[in-house]
Write a protein that holds these residues in place. Structure first.
Motif, PDB file in Angstrom:
ATOM      1  N   VAL A   1      39.007  37.766  45.183  1.00  0.00           N
ATOM      2  CA  VAL A   1      39.342  38.468  43.941  1.00  0.00           C
ATOM      3  C   VAL A   1      38.061  38.854  43.222  1.00  0.00           C
ATOM      4  O   VAL A   1      37.256  37.997  42.878  1.00  0.00           O
TER       5      VAL A   1
ATOM      6  N   LYS B   1      36.775  29.738  41.574  1.00  0.00           N
ATOM      7  CA  LYS B   1      37.689  30.627  42.281  1.00  0.00           C
ATOM      8  C   LYS B   1      39.148  30.141  42.205  1.00  0.00           C
ATOM      9  O   LYS B   1      39.448  29.033  41.805  1.00  0.00           O
ATOM     10  N   GLU B   2      40.007  31.047  42.663  1.00  0.00           N
ATOM     11  CA  GLU B   2      41.446  30.908  42.395  1.00  0.00           C
ATOM     12  C   GLU B   2      42.082  29.717  43.120  1.00  0.00           C
ATOM     13  O   GLU B   2      42.862  28.970  42.527  1.00  0.00           O
ATOM     14  N   LYS B   3      41.758  29.520  44.375  1.00  0.00           N
ATOM     15  CA  LYS B   3      42.436  28.477  45.150  1.00  0.00           C
ATOM     16  C   LYS B   3      42.180  27.095  44.558  1.00  0.00           C
ATOM     17  O   LYS B   3      43.115  26.297  44.371  1.00  0.00           O
TER      18      LYS B   3
ATOM     19  N   VAL C   1      37.622  29.790  36.376  1.00  0.00           N
ATOM     20  CA  VAL C   1      38.111  30.551  37.528  1.00  0.00           C
ATOM     21  C   VAL C   1      36.983  31.375  38.137  1.00  0.00           C
ATOM     22  O   VAL C   1      36.868  31.481  39.364  1.00  0.00           O
TER      23      VAL C   1
ATOM     24  N   LEU D   1      44.937  37.678  40.489  1.00  0.00           N
ATOM     25  CA  LEU D   1      45.272  37.410  41.887  1.00  0.00           C
ATOM     26  C   LEU D   1      46.408  38.311  42.354  1.00  0.00           C
ATOM     27  O   LEU D   1      46.394  38.828  43.478  1.00  0.00           O
TER      28      LEU D   1
ATOM     29  N   LEU E   1      44.054  26.688  41.291  1.00  0.00           N
ATOM     30  CA  LEU E   1      45.497  26.511  41.490  1.00  0.00           C
ATOM     31  C   LEU E   1      45.811  25.080  41.925  1.00  0.00           C
ATOM     32  O   LEU E   1      46.774  24.467  41.438  1.00  0.00           O
TER      33      LEU E   1
ATOM     34  N   VAL F   1      45.083  32.380  36.085  1.00  0.00           N
ATOM     35  CA  VAL F   1      44.741  32.705  37.474  1.00  0.00           C
ATOM     36  C   VAL F   1      45.612  33.804  38.048  1.00  0.00           C
ATOM     37  O   VAL F   1      45.133  34.700  38.761  1.00  0.00           O
ATOM     38  N   ILE F   2      46.907  33.781  37.766  1.00  0.00           N
ATOM     39  CA  ILE F   2      47.846  34.523  38.611  1.00  0.00           C
ATOM     40  C   ILE F   2      47.798  36.046  38.455  1.00  0.00           C
ATOM     41  O   ILE F   2      48.017  36.763  39.440  1.00  0.00           O
TER      42      ILE F   2
END
Length: 415
Positions: free
Chosen positions: A205, A69-71, A65, A118, A74, A114-115
Motif C-alpha cells: 500500500v 505496515k498494514e498486516k 501504520v 488497504l 491488523l 488501516v482498512i
C-alpha cells in the motif's frame, strides 16, 4: 487479481467484525446494570471506556501504520480485541469491563485507520466507491445480527440445548451472567481473525499524500482553520447521537414500558442498525439528485421527530420510532465527512485523523445522558440528543464546501 479479490473479501469481513464487536453494548447494558447493580450514571462509563480509545489511538494509528505496515497493525488490532474479550470472559466485573472495553476499542480504532487505504489498493481506485459502500453494508449487517446473537445466546444457554457451542459455554459462563457468553464468542472471532490475517498475503500500500497524517505543519495549519473544529464537532455529535440512542433505548424501553431487553429490546436495536443500513442505500440515490446539505437537513429533522415520538409516545410508537432514528441518522456520517474534506484544499489525511478522533463523541454523549438520568430520569436526559442533532442540522445551513456533490436532474436520466 485473485489475490486482490481475496483481500477485498477479507476487508469486508473486517468491516463486519468491527461492527459486530462495536455495536453490542446497547443490548447488553440493561443486563450489565442488573448484574452488577449499577446506577445508570455508572453504566454510562461502559461506552465511554470503549469510544475514548478512538480519541487516544486514531492519529497515532495513522503514524504507526506508515511505520509497521498494514498486516502487522491488523494482527495487533485483533490481538488487542482477543485479549480484551478474553479478559472479560474470564473475570466478569464492572471494573474489568471498563479495562476490557478500552482494550477492544484500541483494536477497533486501529482497524478503522488501516482498512480504507488497504481497500483502495486491493480493489483498485476505480472500484473504491463501490467497495466502500459494500463495506458499509457489511458493517450494517453485523450491527443488525449481533443483537440477535445476544438474544439467542442468553435465551438458550444453561437450558436443555446440548449443541456444541452450548456444551462449551455452559461450564464457562455463570448462570446469573448469561450475557458474558458473548465475550467468549468475541474472543473466538478475534482469534480466528488473527490467524486469517497472519496467513493472508497483502498488496503493498502506497499512501497518497492526502492519506498521510502529518502532526507537524499540516496539523497546525488545520487547527488554525475554524471549519476544522466545526466539522470535528459535527463528527463528535453524530457518533454521540448514534451511540446515545443505540446504547440507551433498550434500557429506556425496559424502564418505561416494561419491555424485556434480552428479546424485544435487542430486536429494536437490531432494527435500528438495520434501518441505518437501508437508509445508507437510499441516501446514495438521493445524493445523485439533491445537494448533500439538503439531504442532511431533511434527514436530521426526521431523526428529531422520530426521537421525540419514541420518548413521549406509547410503547407501540416507541418500538417503531426508535428504529426510525437509525434510518434518518444513516446519511449523517458520510455527508458530514465529505463536506468536511471538501471544505479544505489540502492535508486531507491529517484532517481525516482529526475527524476520526471525533468518534470520541460515542464516549462522551452516552456518559452525559447517563449522568443526567441520575438527576432527571432517562426520558428527559435523552433530550440532550436534541442538542447534538441540532448542531448536525446547523451544518446543513452553514456548510460552504469548496466542491459540492454532483447532482442529476430527471431530464439527465431519461436522455
Amino acid at each position: 487479481m485473485k489475490k486482490n479479490t481475496l483481500i477485498v473479501a477479507l476487508i469486508l469481513l473486517i468491516f463486519f467484525v468491527i461492527s459486530f464487536l462495536t455495536n453490542i453494548l446497547g443490548p447488553i447494558i440493561p443486563d450489565i446494570i442488573d448484574s452488577f447493580t449499577l446506577s445508570i450514571g455508572l453504566a454510562g462509563f461502559l461506552p465511554f471506556a470503549f469510544f475514548v480509545a478512538y480519541a487516544v489511538m486514531s492519529i497515532p494509528s495513522g503514524i504507526l501504520v506508515e511505520k509497521y505496515k498494514e498486516k502487522k497493525m491488523l494482527i495487533f488490532a485483533f490481538t488487542m480485541a482477543f485479549i480484551g474479550a478474553l479478559l472479560f470472559a474470564f473475570i466478569p466485573g464492572f471494573s474489568v469491563a471498563l479495562i476490557s472495553l478500552f482494550i477492544i476499542g484500541i483494536g477497533m480504532a486501529v482497524l478503522q485507520v488501516v482498512i480504507n487505504p488497504l481497500l483502495r489498493t486491493a480493489g483498485g481506485e476505480e472500484h473504491f466507491a463501490f467497495n466502500s459502500v459494500m463495506g458499509q453494508l457489511a458493517f450494517g449487517a453485523a450491527s443488525f445480527l449481533s443483537p440477535m446473537l445476544y438474544s439467542y445466546l442468553v435465551t438458550n444457554i444453561h437450558t436443555t440445548d446440548d449443541s456444541l457451542i452450548f456444551s462449551f459455554l455452559n461450564p464457562m459462563v455463570p448462570e446469573d451472567l448469561k450475557w458474558v457468553s458473548l465475550y467468549w464468542v468475541f474472543a473466538a472471532i478475534a482469534f480466528l481473525m488473527v490467524i486469517i490475517v497472519y496467513f493472508a498475503k497483502f498488496p503493498k500500500v502506497e499512501l497518497k499524500s492526502d492519506e498521510k497524517i502529518d502532526v507537524g505543519v499540516a496539523f497546525k495549519e488545520l487547527l488554525a482553520n475554524k471549519y476544522v473544529l466545526l466539522y470535528f464537532l459535527g463528527i463528535f455529535c453524530y457518533v454521540g447521537t448514534e451511540q446515545g440512542i443505540a446504547n440507551w433505548i433498550s434500557k429506556f424501553l425496559q424502564s418505561y414500558h416494561g419491555i424485556d431487553p434480552s428479546t424485544t429490546g435487542a430486536i429494536v436495536i437490531s432494527y435500528f442498525w438495520g434501518l441505518l443500513t437501508v437508509g445508507c442505500l437510499l441516501g446514495l440515490v438521493l445524493l445523485k439528485f439533491l445537494d448533500s446539505r439538503t439531504v442532511l437537513i431533511t434527514f436530521t429533522l426526521g431523526a428529531i421527530i422520530s426521537l421525540l415520538a419514541g420518548l413521549f409516545g406509547t410503547a407501540e410508537i416507541a418500538l417503531i420510532a426508535f428504529p426510525l432514528t437509525g434510518f434518518f441518522a444513516s446519511v449523517m456520517w458520510s455527508i458530514i465527512f465529505s463536506l468536511a474534506l471538501n471544505s479544505v484544499p489540502q492535508h486531507h489525511g491529517t484532517f481525516s485523523g482529526i475527524l476520526c478522533t471525533g468518534i470520541a463523541g460515542g464516549a462522551i454523549v452516552p456518559l452525559v445522558i447517563g449522568g443526567l438520568a441520575e438527576l432527571v430520569g432517562l426520558k428527559l436526559s435523552m433530550l440532550f440528543l436534541l442538542l447534538t442533532l441540532g448542531y448536525i442540522l446547523s451544518i446543513g445551513i452553514w456548510a460552504k464546501p469548496l466542491v459540492t456533490n454532483a447532482t442529476k436532474s430527471l431530464k439527465d436520466i431519461f436522455k
